[in-house]
Design a protein around this motif. Structure first.
Motif, PDB file in Angstrom:
ATOM      1  N   ARG A  80      -4.155   7.402   7.376  1.00  0.00           N
ATOM      2  CA  ARG A  80      -3.180   6.375   7.744  1.00  0.00           C
ATOM      3  C   ARG A  80      -3.477   5.084   6.997  1.00  0.00           C
ATOM      4  NH1 ARG A  80      -2.709   4.285  13.958  1.00  0.00           N
ATOM      5  NH2 ARG A  80      -4.871   3.673  13.522  1.00  0.00           N
ATOM      6  N   VAL A  81      -2.401   4.447   6.505  1.00  0.00           N
ATOM      7  CA  VAL A  81      -2.480   3.107   5.930  1.00  0.00           C
ATOM      8  C   VAL A  81      -1.614   2.213   6.812  1.00  0.00           C
ATOM      9  CG1 VAL A  81      -2.109   1.665   3.899  1.00  0.00           C
ATOM     10  CG2 VAL A  81      -2.741   4.075   3.612  1.00  0.00           C
ATOM     11  N   PRO A  82      -2.209   1.397   7.693  1.00  0.00           N
ATOM     12  CA  PRO A  82      -1.433   0.612   8.656  1.00  0.00           C
ATOM     13  C   PRO A  82      -0.458  -0.355   7.990  1.00  0.00           C
ATOM     14  CG  PRO A  82      -3.745   0.690   9.288  1.00  0.00           C
ATOM     15  CD  PRO A  82      -3.662   1.248   7.901  1.00  0.00           C
ATOM     16  N   ALA A  83       0.671  -0.574   8.647  1.00  0.00           N
ATOM     17  CA  ALA A  83       1.692  -1.503   8.158  1.00  0.00           C
ATOM     18  C   ALA A  83       1.106  -2.901   8.027  1.00  0.00           C
ATOM     19  CB  ALA A  83       2.880  -1.520   9.110  1.00  0.00           C
ATOM     20  N   THR A  84       1.542  -3.618   7.010  1.00  0.00           N
ATOM     21  CA  THR A  84       1.030  -4.971   6.783  1.00  0.00           C
ATOM     22  C   THR A  84       1.824  -6.030   7.532  1.00  0.00           C
ATOM     23  OG1 THR A  84       2.373  -5.103   4.764  1.00  0.00           O
ATOM     24  CG2 THR A  84       0.092  -4.378   4.521  1.00  0.00           C
ATOM     25  N   ASP A  85       3.085  -5.750   7.853  1.00  0.00           N
ATOM     26  CA  ASP A  85       3.931  -6.693   8.595  1.00  0.00           C
ATOM     27  C   ASP A  85       4.020  -6.219  10.034  1.00  0.00           C
ATOM     28  OD1 ASP A  85       5.779  -8.450   9.594  1.00  0.00           O
ATOM     29  OD2 ASP A  85       7.362  -7.991   8.134  1.00  0.00           O
ATOM     30  N   GLY A  91       7.296   1.775  12.784  1.00  0.00           N
ATOM     31  CA  GLY A  91       6.546   2.893  13.345  1.00  0.00           C
ATOM     32  C   GLY A  91       5.764   3.573  12.248  1.00  0.00           C
ATOM     33  N   SER A  92       5.556   4.875  12.380  1.00  0.00           N
ATOM     34  CA  SER A  92       4.841   5.655  11.358  1.00  0.00           C
ATOM     35  C   SER A  92       5.851   6.351  10.455  1.00  0.00           C
ATOM     36  CB  SER A  92       3.944   6.707  12.016  1.00  0.00           C
ATOM     37  OG  SER A  92       3.031   6.111  12.925  1.00  0.00           O
ATOM     38  N   LEU A  93       5.458   6.517   9.187  1.00  0.00           N
ATOM     39  CA  LEU A  93       6.242   7.306   8.238  1.00  0.00           C
ATOM     40  C   LEU A  93       5.332   8.415   7.726  1.00  0.00           C
ATOM     41  CD1 LEU A  93       8.836   7.747   6.582  1.00  0.00           C
ATOM     42  CD2 LEU A  93       7.886   6.206   4.842  1.00  0.00           C
ATOM     43  N   LEU A  94       5.647   9.646   8.110  1.00  0.00           N
ATOM     44  CA  LEU A  94       4.814  10.787   7.762  1.00  0.00           C
ATOM     45  C   LEU A  94       5.270  11.378   6.429  1.00  0.00           C
ATOM     46  CD1 LEU A  94       2.480  12.562   8.937  1.00  0.00           C
ATOM     47  CD2 LEU A  94       4.257  14.105   9.794  1.00  0.00           C
ATOM     48  N   ALA A 120       5.027  -2.257   4.250  1.00  0.00           N
ATOM     49  CA  ALA A 120       5.043  -3.469   5.076  1.00  0.00           C
ATOM     50  C   ALA A 120       5.419  -3.133   6.509  1.00  0.00           C
ATOM     51  CB  ALA A 120       6.015  -4.493   4.492  1.00  0.00           C
ATOM     52  N   ARG A 121       6.436  -2.290   6.686  1.00  0.00           N
ATOM     53  CA  ARG A 121       6.977  -2.066   8.030  1.00  0.00           C
ATOM     54  C   ARG A 121       6.632  -0.688   8.609  1.00  0.00           C
ATOM     55  NH1 ARG A 121      13.038  -3.453   8.456  1.00  0.00           N
ATOM     56  NH2 ARG A 121      12.434  -3.406  10.665  1.00  0.00           N
ATOM     57  N   TYR A 122       6.027   0.144   7.812  1.00  0.00           N
ATOM     58  CA  TYR A 122       5.610   1.457   8.309  1.00  0.00           C
ATOM     59  C   TYR A 122       4.102   1.631   8.167  1.00  0.00           C
ATOM     60  CZ  TYR A 122      10.315   3.625   8.521  1.00  0.00           C
ATOM     61  OH  TYR A 122      11.611   3.961   8.838  1.00  0.00           O
ATOM     62  N   ASP A 123       3.494   2.302   9.139  1.00  0.00           N
ATOM     63  CA  ASP A 123       2.185   2.896   8.907  1.00  0.00           C
ATOM     64  C   ASP A 123       2.437   4.127   8.048  1.00  0.00           C
ATOM     65  OD1 ASP A 123       1.168   1.052  10.691  1.00  0.00           O
ATOM     66  OD2 ASP A 123       0.916   2.472  12.339  1.00  0.00           O
ATOM     67  N   LEU A 124       1.869   4.172   6.849  1.00  0.00           N
ATOM     68  CA  LEU A 124       2.017   5.348   5.994  1.00  0.00           C
ATOM     69  C   LEU A 124       0.993   6.392   6.444  1.00  0.00           C
ATOM     70  CD1 LEU A 124       2.284   3.601   2.497  1.00  0.00           C
ATOM     71  CD2 LEU A 124       4.098   4.023   4.191  1.00  0.00           C
ATOM     72  N   ASN A 209       9.675   9.766  11.778  1.00  0.00           N
ATOM     73  CA  ASN A 209      10.190   9.283  10.495  1.00  0.00           C
ATOM     74  C   ASN A 209       9.401   9.992   9.408  1.00  0.00           C
ATOM     75  OD1 ASN A 209      11.941   7.260  11.719  1.00  0.00           O
ATOM     76  ND2 ASN A 209      10.039   6.189  12.224  1.00  0.00           N
ATOM     77  N   TYR A 210      10.122  10.529   8.396  1.00  0.00           N
ATOM     78  CA  TYR A 210       9.471  11.505   7.517  1.00  0.00           C
ATOM     79  C   TYR A 210      10.039  11.434   6.112  1.00  0.00           C
ATOM     80  CZ  TYR A 210       8.164  16.243   5.831  1.00  0.00           C
ATOM     81  OH  TYR A 210       7.686  17.307   5.111  1.00  0.00           O
ATOM     82  N   LEU A 211       9.132  11.538   5.118  1.00  0.00           N
ATOM     83  CA  LEU A 211       9.523  11.662   3.722  1.00  0.00           C
ATOM     84  C   LEU A 211       8.845  12.903   3.158  1.00  0.00           C
ATOM     85  CD1 LEU A 211      10.804  10.827   1.082  1.00  0.00           C
ATOM     86  CD2 LEU A 211       9.082   9.033   0.829  1.00  0.00           C
ATOM     87  N   GLY A 212       9.634  13.944   2.925  1.00  0.00           N
ATOM     88  CA  GLY A 212       9.107  15.198   2.414  1.00  0.00           C
ATOM     89  C   GLY A 212       9.585  15.438   1.001  1.00  0.00           C
TER      90      GLY A 212
END
Length: 495
Positions: A80-85, A91-94, A120-124, A209-212
């Motif tokens: 996990r890379v926590p959101a900066t903003d 939320g999280s983006l998986l 900025a707005r998502y935990d990656l 929330n997901y990017l595949g």
């Protein structure tokens, strides 16, 4: 060369889910204990110089078999890379970056900066799917045996090379059963999708929330089918059509790689090509090189650059236009008897690190692919497919994973070959006209099957559109993930 390798390994080959029985009620997922990431592998295969304080790693315990939730467990490795903003965090983006078999932990650690507008707005967040690397990764023999397997020649296509390939595949499958027999029946995409829903709950998100990318589109489509009400903002880039047969997939992908290869030669000639002064000359020179390598490999240190490895290196560089200049250099050097660069590209594809060890990239791939399909092609189907593929492309024509699946030691399931996300929110599918590994024709087909998806077409080259450099694609995807804006129907982005 490290930058080139990072690009190549980002784009892992895609292919085709399994479920042993209807899953039973599973206890709520455990909390993930996040800590420092201590075993990240860099693109050059070396450990990081120091820990990155912005990255956190952890493990989530899940059932090995969802039909027996109180039985054996396995740990899913996560990053996990926590959101900066924090104030505007969504939320999280998986992420799943492809494969099947790619390590999401290593890839996100290397590529997090590529997603700066989202971070900025998502935990990656990403993970090693079951059967991959830290998540009970499938192993099939030692490094020496993997060297032998990956260096097998595919040309000339005759009875001798076919027999050698069949013998190598049988040994490989036997080693997989010997070394990873316990995990093999449970590495399918359906189980991996159930793992993702437990990740979602453990991360504290009401929806996923997901990017595949590539194979990650199949994983996302299966998740949306199993858990449509849990789908948040989902992007599927470089999509697969889960309904295609082994034969159809082989022929379409062979044509895709041949098209990309021809585009590479045209671009090379336009800029003044070291391989040949025309497309025809370049193609003849590459054919001659492959023939020579099949008879006499080039020494690279204590290894041999075989025709099989050289062909793999060429295919690896076709995944992205960014690697085409390096491919020109690698092939032209090999024509002069220097094989280091082409070997480097081949190693990036097979997951061989500089110390001679292998990631699970080449072993997880067939394990997941074969369990994800009930197809077990017979000899006649394999021969017919091989012959047709070789007519399309002598360089890339091969029956591929079908040969292994025909002798795989565990059964497969077709459960995920029929996806339907009815009841989910809008899903974004992005397909590229010049994609060699997941040809464009699969994009509208997946869009139609999902029923809730909108298609975006990218006209450029390469496997995957979001990281292609297209500001149009990036703008549409970011607008959807950050603002929830769904693009108009039939949206198109030029290269």
């Amino acid at each position: 060369m490290r930058r080139v390798l990072a690009v190549v390994t980002f784009s892992v080959l895609a292919t085709s889910c399994t479920s042993t029985a209807e899953p039973q009620a599973v206890a709520p997922p455990e909390k993930i204990n996040w800590g420092a990431c201590t075993d990240i592998v860099r693109p050059d295969g070396q450990p990081p110089a120091k820990e990155d304080a912005t990255q956190q790693c952890g493990k989530l315990s899940v059932p090995l078999d969802y039909a027996k939730p109180d039985g054996d467990k396995l740990d899913i490795a996560m990053i996990r890379v926590p959101a900066t903003d924090k104030a505007n965090r969504i939320g999280s983006l998986l992420f799943n970056f492809g494969g099947p078999g790619g390590s999401g932990v290593d890839t996100l650690a290397q590529a997090a900066k590529s997603f700066g507008t989202l971070s900025a707005r998502y935990d990656l967040v990403s993970f090693d799917p079951r059967g991959v690397e830290r998540s009970s990764g499938v192993r099939c023999g030692d490094s020496a045996e993997m060297d032998t397997f990956t260096s097998m020649n595919t040309l000339p296509a005759n009875a001798e090379t076919t027999a050698a390939s069949q013998k190598a595949n049988k040994k490989f499958a036997s080693l997989c059963e010997q070394d990873s027999g316990k995990i093999l029946p449970f590495v399918g995409t359906v189980s991996a999708a159930r793992d993702m829903d437990r990740m979602r709950a453990s991360l504290g998100d009401a929806q996923l929330n997901y990017l595949g990318m590539s194979y990650g589109t199949l994983l996302g489509g299966v998740y949306a089918t199993l858990f449509p009400k849990n789908v948040g903002r989902m992007v599927l880039d470089a999509p697969l059509d889960p309904t295609v047969t082994f034969e159809q997939r082989t022929l379409v992908q062979t044509a895709g790689f041949q098209k990309a290869y021809e585009s590479f030669l045209k671009a090379c000639v336009k800029e003044g090509c070291e391989i040949g002064g025309s497309v025809e000359a370049g193609n003849k020179n590459v054919d001659r090189l492959m023939t020579e390598l099949s008879e006499k490999p080039i020494k690279v240190g204590d290894r041999d650059l075989t025709q099989g490895l050289a062909s793999t290196g060429v295919a690896a560089a076709l995944y992205s236009e960014l690697t085409w200049p390096f491919l020109e250099t690698a092939v032209s050097q090999a024509m002069k008897g220097e094989g280091e660069a082409l070997m480097y590209l081949a190693d990036s594809y097979t997951g061989r690190t500089p110390d001679g060890k292998y990631t699970t990239q080449m072993t997880s791939f067939p394990a997941i692919t074969c369990v994800d399909s009930a197809e077990r092609p017979d000899a006649a189907t394999l021969d017919r497919t091989e012959a047709a593929a070789l007519k399309i492309s002598p360089l890339f024509g091969s029956a591929g994973a079908g040969q292994l699946c025909s002798i795989w030691p565990v059964a497969g399931s077709d459960e995920a070959r029929h996806v339907d996300a009815t009841g989910s929110g809008p899903i974004l599918v992005v397909g590229g006209k010049g994609d060699p590994a997941t040809p464009y024709e699969w994009a509208p087909k997946l869009t139609e099957q999902l029923k809730t998806a909108t298609l975006v077409t990218y006209t450029g080259e390469g496997h995957g559109a979001y990281l292609s450099g297209s500001q149009c694609v990036k703008g549409i995807v970011d607008g959807y993930l950050l603002q929830g804006t769904v693009p108009q129907k039939n949206a198109t982005c030029e290269r």
